[in-house]
Design a protein around this motif. Structure first.
Motif, PDB file in Angstrom:
ATOM      1  N   PHE A  11       0.828  -1.206   0.000  1.00  0.00           N
ATOM      2  CA  PHE A  11       0.000   0.000   0.000  1.00  0.00           C
ATOM      3  C   PHE A  11       0.864   1.258   0.000  1.00  0.00           C
ATOM      4  O   PHE A  11       0.593   2.219  -0.723  1.00  0.00           O
ATOM      5  N   ILE A  15       0.932   4.194  -2.739  1.00  0.00           N
ATOM      6  CA  ILE A  15       0.537   5.557  -2.341  1.00  0.00           C
ATOM      7  C   ILE A  15       1.691   6.526  -2.556  1.00  0.00           C
ATOM      8  O   ILE A  15       1.505   7.635  -3.076  1.00  0.00           O
ATOM      9  N   VAL A 183      -1.312  13.702   4.198  1.00  0.00           N
ATOM     10  CA  VAL A 183      -2.005  12.636   3.457  1.00  0.00           C
ATOM     11  C   VAL A 183      -1.254  11.313   3.587  1.00  0.00           C
ATOM     12  O   VAL A 183      -1.859  10.238   3.739  1.00  0.00           O
ATOM     13  N   LEU A 184       0.085  11.367   3.554  1.00  0.00           N
ATOM     14  CA  LEU A 184       0.893  10.159   3.646  1.00  0.00           C
ATOM     15  C   LEU A 184       0.714   9.484   5.003  1.00  0.00           C
ATOM     16  O   LEU A 184       0.565   8.256   5.100  1.00  0.00           O
ATOM     17  N   SER A 187      -2.654   7.977   5.089  1.00  0.00           N
ATOM     18  CA  SER A 187      -2.685   6.807   4.203  1.00  0.00           C
ATOM     19  C   SER A 187      -2.033   5.594   4.857  1.00  0.00           C
ATOM     20  O   SER A 187      -2.523   4.468   4.719  1.00  0.00           O
ATOM     21  N   ILE A 190      -4.511   4.262   7.303  1.00  0.00           N
ATOM     22  CA  ILE A 190      -5.586   3.547   6.615  1.00  0.00           C
ATOM     23  C   ILE A 190      -5.070   2.230   6.040  1.00  0.00           C
ATOM     24  O   ILE A 190      -5.764   1.204   6.067  1.00  0.00           O
ATOM     25  N   SER A 191      -3.836   2.225   5.544  1.00  0.00           N
ATOM     26  CA  SER A 191      -3.233   0.991   5.022  1.00  0.00           C
ATOM     27  C   SER A 191      -3.152  -0.067   6.112  1.00  0.00           C
ATOM     28  O   SER A 191      -3.417  -1.254   5.866  1.00  0.00           O
TER      29      SER A 191
END
Length: 481
Positions: A11, A15, A183-184, A187, A190-191
């Protein structure tokens, strides 16, 4: 490496790659947009200055040239934007700033001006731009041609320091990198959640697999038909159900085999003991002369029991392994059925049963293997006699659409639904304790079922407990097979 970390790395790589490409794209887009906006602004200054410079006096019709003092004042007004001007006449001579001498635009640029094109450049490095007193630094600029009455009367060079533009770009990049960092981080979180979710679903399959490996076939995985993992769970449940059925069937057959071996051992031991006793009696003249014929008949009957037991097993194995070749012919079904009834008259007498054959016609042709036809109905009729005492057995032969239907009905003990379900199984006996089943292997009806399937026929059983059973067999004519 655990799968959850592999998933997270996967992921993250996707990303990060996506964000990197997106960042480069946004940076390039912002840079192009910033230059475009700057050029448009500078071009508007050049056009506005041109309109003022090229105004005519309505009385004298002379051009009102813009003075150096006016341009100096204009630069002072735009000093926050670091805007600078240079004016060239129609001969490509710089006329502003006035203290600059022998300054010309490069020939390729001047040709574009003569073609009425507005020249736009990101930087003035190495392209021979105008020189300014006490002014330096990298600049971006536009050159706007001035035309009057279709003739080139001059051009204005309008520039702005690149440092200001880059400062704006740096501010935008800073905001962009901050946003991408946020965002990273989100992410990655969320990953982790998604990876943990998928791993938990896979772990359910692992747990269920361990259960199956421990012979627990009652395990079942819930699924919602959302994705391939749900499809796998569905297939897993089907596999477990199949394994459970196979395991149950194996246990079922093993128990039947055990029962058969017990019965076969007992059935073989009894006639062998009888035969051995008679032979010893004959050897030592222990049997009276008047009883010898009876003893020999008894020995023959016991031998036939052994032969039947062995023959049934051999027939079953031959059928199961497709070693039997059918020799189908057309013949009258009534005649062999009458012969079978004659062969079983002693059994009928012992059971105090009556039997009758009813046929639509005197000659009802059937297309089957003759020997196997006799074997099928010998077993069915004998089975009816075994489970009927002081009753009636009826054999009906009827022509039907595309073939022949033969039914064997009795008024015997009948069957339960469970017994009907298992009646075709190998070694199965409806009532192992009944005396009339003596000498039987439990293979008769199983052989019957397989032989009828080999003929592409069908057999159905209708029964009611305590009222009797009916076997309905259908054979089809040659042209319909």
């Amino acid at each position: 490496m655990k799968l959850i970390y592999q998933q997270m790395i996967g992921f993250f790589v996707v990303i990060f790659t996506t964000l990197s490409i997106l960042t480069l794209s946004i940076q390039k887009s912002n840079e192009n947009l910033e230059y475009e906006q700057t050029w448009n602004r500078l071009e508007s200054y050049g056009n506005s200055l041109g309109k003022m410079a090229l105004q005519q006096n309505p009385q004298t019709h002379q051009i009102k040239n813009v003075t150096s003092e006016f341009i100096d004042d204009l630069e002072n007004v735009l000093q926050d934007q670091s805007v600078q001007f240079a004016v060239f006449n129609s001969a490509n001579e710089q006329v502003y700033p006035e203290n600059s001498t022998d300054i010309h635009l490069k020939s390729d640029i001047w040709r574009q001006i003569q073609s009425r094109k507005v020249v736009r450049k990101q930087t003035n490095n190495g392209i021979g731009s105008p020189k300014f007193a006490n002014k330096s630094g990298e600049m971006t600029f536009v050159i706007v041609p001035w035309y009057m009455d279709g003739k080139l009367v001059g051009a204005v060079w309008v520039g702005s320091q690149v440092a200001n533009l880059k400062s704006n770009l740096q501010d935008m990049e800073k905001n962009l990198y901050t946003t991408i960092a946020i965002v990273l981080v989100i992410s990655i979180f969320i990953s982790y959640i998604l990876s943990k979710y998928y791993i938990s679903r896979i772990n359910r399959l692992r747990y269920a697999t361990k259960k199956v490996a421990q012979n627990d076939f009652d395990v079942k995985i819930k699924f919602k038909n959302h994705d391939e993992i749900d499809d796998l769970a569905k297939d897993f449940n089907v596999m477990v159900r199949s394994l459970k059925e196979s395991s149950d069937e194996i246990e079922h057959q093993e128990q039947r085999l055990k029962d058969f071996m017990d019965n076969a051992s007992h059935e073989m031991k009894t006639p062998l003991t009888t035969i051995n006793g008679i032979l010893e009696g004959l050897q030592y003249d222990a049997i009276p002369e008047e009883s010898k014929d009876k003893s020999i008949n008894l020995m023959r009957n016991e031998t036939n029991r052994l032969i039947r037991l062995v023959s049934d097993n051999l027939d079953y194995e031959k059928i199961r392994t497709n070693q039997i070749v059918l020799n189908k012919t057309s013949f009258n079904a009534v005649k062999p059925l009458n012969n079978i009834v004659s062969q079983l008259k002693n059994e009928l007498k012992e059971a105090h049963d009556t039997i009758k054959i009813v046929a639509d016609e005197k000659d009802v042709e059937v297309y089957v293997d003759y020997d196997r036809f006799v074997q099928i109905f010998f077993n069915i009729i004998k089975n009816a006699i075994q489970f009927t005492e002081n009753g009636e057995i009826k054999i009906a032969i009827n022509k039907i659409n595309r073939g022949v239907m033969i039914s064997v009905s009795d008024t015997g003990i009948g069957l339960t639904d469970e017994q009907i379900e298992n009646i075709w199984d190998r070694y199965y006996k409806v009532d192992p304790s009944r005396k009339v089943t003596k000498g039987e292997s439990g293979l008769g009806l199983s052989i019957v079922h397989q032989l009828i399937e080999m003929h592409q026929g069908s057999i159905e059983v209708e029964s009611e407990l305590g009222k009797g059973t009916s076997f309905v067999v259908k054979f089809y004519d040659k042209q319909y097979l």
